[in-house]
Design a protein around this motif. Structure first.
Motif, mmCIF file in Angstrom:
data_model
loop_
_atom_site.group_PDB
_atom_site.id
_atom_site.type_symbol
_atom_site.label_atom_id
_atom_site.label_comp_id
_atom_site.label_asym_id
_atom_site.label_seq_id
_atom_site.Cartn_x
_atom_site.Cartn_y
_atom_site.Cartn_z
ATOM 1 N N ALA A 104 0.839 -1.207 0.000
ATOM 2 C CA ALA A 104 0.000 0.000 0.000
ATOM 3 C C ALA A 104 0.872 1.254 0.000
ATOM 4 C CB ALA A 104 -0.937 -0.004 1.205
ATOM 5 N N LEU A 105 1.938 1.245 0.775
ATOM 6 C CA LEU A 105 2.846 2.392 0.828
ATOM 7 C C LEU A 105 3.484 2.634 -0.533
ATOM 8 C CD1 LEU A 105 4.400 4.597 2.340
ATOM 9 C CD2 LEU A 105 6.050 2.828 3.021
ATOM 10 N N ALA A 106 3.970 1.578 -1.167
ATOM 11 C CA ALA A 106 4.600 1.725 -2.481
ATOM 12 C C ALA A 106 3.593 2.225 -3.509
ATOM 13 C CB ALA A 106 5.205 0.395 -2.928
ATOM 14 N N THR A 107 2.397 1.683 -3.497
ATOM 15 C CA THR A 107 1.365 2.091 -4.450
ATOM 16 C C THR A 107 1.006 3.558 -4.268
ATOM 17 O OG1 THR A 107 0.492 -0.154 -4.529
ATOM 18 C CG2 THR A 107 -0.971 1.609 -5.265
ATOM 19 N N ARG A 108 0.751 3.941 -3.033
ATOM 20 C CA ARG A 108 0.354 5.325 -2.734
ATOM 21 C C ARG A 108 1.497 6.304 -3.054
ATOM 22 N NH1 ARG A 108 -2.904 9.378 -2.281
ATOM 23 N NH2 ARG A 108 -2.941 10.510 -0.345
ATOM 24 N N SER A 109 2.695 5.979 -2.614
ATOM 25 C CA SER A 109 3.807 6.906 -2.839
ATOM 26 C C SER A 109 4.186 6.982 -4.319
ATOM 27 C CB SER A 109 5.016 6.556 -1.966
ATOM 28 O OG SER A 109 5.523 5.288 -2.266
ATOM 29 N N ASN A 110 4.114 5.867 -5.028
ATOM 30 C CA ASN A 110 4.422 5.907 -6.470
ATOM 31 C C ASN A 110 3.418 6.783 -7.216
ATOM 32 O OD1 ASN A 110 6.655 4.256 -6.220
ATOM 33 N ND2 ASN A 110 5.569 2.401 -6.789
ATOM 34 N N GLY A 111 2.152 6.650 -6.871
ATOM 35 C CA GLY A 111 1.126 7.475 -7.509
ATOM 36 C C GLY A 111 1.321 8.945 -7.204
ATOM 37 N N PHE A 112 1.570 9.260 -5.938
ATOM 38 C CA PHE A 112 1.784 10.654 -5.554
ATOM 39 C C PHE A 112 3.049 11.207 -6.195
ATOM 40 C CE2 PHE A 112 3.326 14.092 -2.914
ATOM 41 C CZ PHE A 112 2.196 14.894 -2.855
ATOM 42 N N ASN A 113 4.122 10.427 -6.170
ATOM 43 C CA ASN A 113 5.386 10.883 -6.767
ATOM 44 C C ASN A 113 5.227 11.167 -8.259
ATOM 45 O OD1 ASN A 113 6.612 10.660 -4.285
ATOM 46 N ND2 ASN A 113 7.625 8.721 -4.743
ATOM 47 N N HIS A 114 4.440 10.359 -8.925
ATOM 48 C CA HIS A 114 4.182 10.601 -10.347
ATOM 49 C C HIS A 114 3.498 11.959 -10.534
ATOM 50 C CE1 HIS A 114 3.038 10.087 -14.510
ATOM 51 N NE2 HIS A 114 1.794 10.354 -14.155
ATOM 52 N N LEU A 115 2.480 12.235 -9.720
ATOM 53 C CA LEU A 115 1.772 13.514 -9.824
ATOM 54 C C LEU A 115 2.701 14.692 -9.540
ATOM 55 C CD1 LEU A 115 -1.588 12.557 -8.069
ATOM 56 C CD2 LEU A 115 -1.161 12.812 -10.539
ATOM 57 N N ILE A 116 3.564 14.540 -8.556
ATOM 58 C CA ILE A 116 4.523 15.616 -8.236
ATOM 59 C C ILE A 116 5.487 15.819 -9.400
ATOM 60 C CG2 ILE A 116 6.540 16.178 -6.796
ATOM 61 C CD1 ILE A 116 4.014 16.882 -5.396
ATOM 62 N N ARG A 117 5.991 14.735 -9.969
ATOM 63 C CA ARG A 117 6.923 14.858 -11.099
ATOM 64 C C ARG A 117 6.265 15.564 -12.286
ATOM 65 N NH1 ARG A 117 9.302 9.226 -9.528
ATOM 66 N NH2 ARG A 117 11.443 9.808 -9.003
ATOM 67 N N VAL A 118 5.020 15.222 -12.562
ATOM 68 C CA VAL A 118 4.294 15.881 -13.651
ATOM 69 C C VAL A 118 4.146 17.370 -13.346
ATOM 70 C CG1 VAL A 118 2.044 16.044 -14.809
ATOM 71 C CG2 VAL A 118 3.099 13.800 -14.437
ATOM 72 N N HIS A 119 3.786 17.694 -12.114
ATOM 73 C CA HIS A 119 3.644 19.100 -11.718
ATOM 74 C C HIS A 119 4.965 19.849 -11.898
ATOM 75 C CE1 HIS A 119 2.449 22.660 -9.494
ATOM 76 N NE2 HIS A 119 3.577 22.539 -8.817
ATOM 77 N N LEU A 120 6.053 19.279 -11.406
ATOM 78 C CA LEU A 120 7.350 19.947 -11.517
ATOM 79 C C LEU A 120 7.751 20.125 -12.980
ATOM 80 C CD1 LEU A 120 9.369 18.233 -8.630
ATOM 81 C CD2 LEU A 120 7.987 20.327 -8.558
ATOM 82 N N SER A 121 7.432 19.147 -13.788
ATOM 83 C CA SER A 121 7.716 19.242 -15.224
ATOM 84 C C SER A 121 6.923 20.386 -15.854
ATOM 85 C CB SER A 121 7.368 17.912 -15.886
ATOM 86 O OG SER A 121 7.415 18.006 -17.275
ATOM 87 N N ARG A 122 5.678 20.529 -15.455
ATOM 88 C CA ARG A 122 4.842 21.614 -15.983
ATOM 89 C C ARG A 122 5.353 22.977 -15.528
ATOM 90 N NH1 ARG A 122 -1.068 21.078 -14.724
ATOM 91 N NH2 ARG A 122 -1.234 22.606 -16.388
ATOM 92 N N VAL A 123 5.839 23.066 -14.300
ATOM 93 C CA VAL A 123 6.412 24.330 -13.812
ATOM 94 C C VAL A 123 7.677 24.656 -14.598
ATOM 95 C CG1 VAL A 123 7.519 25.458 -11.832
ATOM 96 C CG2 VAL A 123 5.366 24.208 -11.531
ATOM 97 N N ARG A 124 8.510 23.651 -14.842
ATOM 98 C CA ARG A 124 9.721 23.883 -15.646
ATOM 99 C C ARG A 124 9.352 24.351 -17.056
ATOM 100 N NH1 ARG A 124 12.626 19.578 -12.737
ATOM 101 N NH2 ARG A 124 14.405 20.635 -11.809
ATOM 102 N N ALA A 125 8.354 23.728 -17.650
ATOM 103 C CA ALA A 125 7.925 24.116 -18.999
ATOM 104 C C ALA A 125 7.397 25.551 -18.994
ATOM 105 C CB ALA A 125 6.851 23.157 -19.514
ATOM 106 N N LEU A 126 6.685 25.920 -17.965
ATOM 107 C CA LEU A 126 6.162 27.281 -17.861
ATOM 108 C C LEU A 126 7.299 28.297 -17.805
ATOM 109 C CD1 LEU A 126 3.707 29.206 -17.379
ATOM 110 C CD2 LEU A 126 4.103 28.836 -14.925
ATOM 111 N N THR A 127 8.287 28.036 -16.989
ATOM 112 C CA THR A 127 9.389 28.997 -16.871
ATOM 113 C C THR A 127 10.274 28.999 -18.110
ATOM 114 O OG1 THR A 127 10.787 27.418 -15.685
ATOM 115 C CG2 THR A 127 9.438 28.913 -14.351
ATOM 116 N N ALA A 128 10.310 27.897 -18.828
ATOM 117 C CA ALA A 128 11.118 27.832 -20.053
ATOM 118 C C ALA A 128 10.408 28.467 -21.241
ATOM 119 C CB ALA A 128 11.462 26.384 -20.384
#
Length: 140
Positions: A104-128
Motif C-alpha cells: 500500500a505504501l509503495a502504491t500510494r507513494s508511487n502514484g503521488f510521486n508521479h503527480l509531483i513529477r508531472v507538476h514539476l515538469s509543468r512548472v519547468r515548462a512554464l518557466t522555459a
C-alpha cells in the motif's frame, strides 16, 4: 528567483528518489526513517508551495498573457491539491504505530510521486516558455 525555484525542484526530486529507494527496501527497521522522510517531504513541498505561489504564480497571474494566466491557474489548483493531499496523508501516517503495509505504501507513494513529477515538469515548462524570466517576475 529562478535559482531558488531550481533549488526547490531539485530538492523535491532528490527527496522522491531517496524515498523510493527506502520504500523499495521493505526493511521494517527503516519504518521510522520512512515516516520521518514523509514528514520532511510535506514540509519541503509546503515551503515550495508558498514560494512558487508568491514568487512565480502571483506575478504571472498579474502580468502574464491570457495563456499564461490559464496555465498558472491550473498549476495553482494542482499545487494546492497536491500539498493538501500530502499533508493530510502524512499526518495520519507519521503518527501511526501500525506496521507498514509495504504494498500500500509503495502504491500510494508511487502514484503521488508521479503527480509531483508531472507538476514539476509543468512548472519547468512554464518557466522555459518565456525568454529570460517569466513575465511579471522581472519586475518583482
Amino acid at each position: 528567483m529562478l535559482e531558488r525555484l531550481n533549488y526547490y525542484l531539485t530538492k523535491i526530486e532528490a527527496s522522491i528518489v531517496e524515498g523510493e529507494k527506502l520504500v523499495a527496501t521493505r526493511d521494517p527497521a527503516l519504518s521510522g526513517r520512512i515516516r520521518q522522510r514523509c514528514v520532511d517531504a510535506a514540509v519541503l513541498i509546503g515551503a515550495y508551495q508558498l514560494f512558487v505561489h508568491r514568487e512565480l504564480f502571483e506575478p504571472m497571474m498579474r502580468d502574464g498573457d491570457e495563456l499564461q494566466r490559464r496555465t498558472v491557474c491550473d498549476l495553482k489548483i494542482e499545487c494546492i491539491a497536491l500539498t493538501r493531499d500530502l499533508q493530510s496523508s502524512v499526518k495520519a501516517f507519521a503518527t501511526s504505530e501500525e506496521p507498514l503495509d509495504w504494498l500500500a505504501l509503495a502504491t500510494r507513494s508511487n502514484g503521488f510521486n508521479h503527480l509531483i513529477r508531472v507538476h514539476l515538469s509543468r512548472v519547468r515548462a512554464l518557466t522555459a516558455s518565456v525568454p529570460g524570466q517569466p513575465a511579471g517576475v522581472r519586475a518583482a
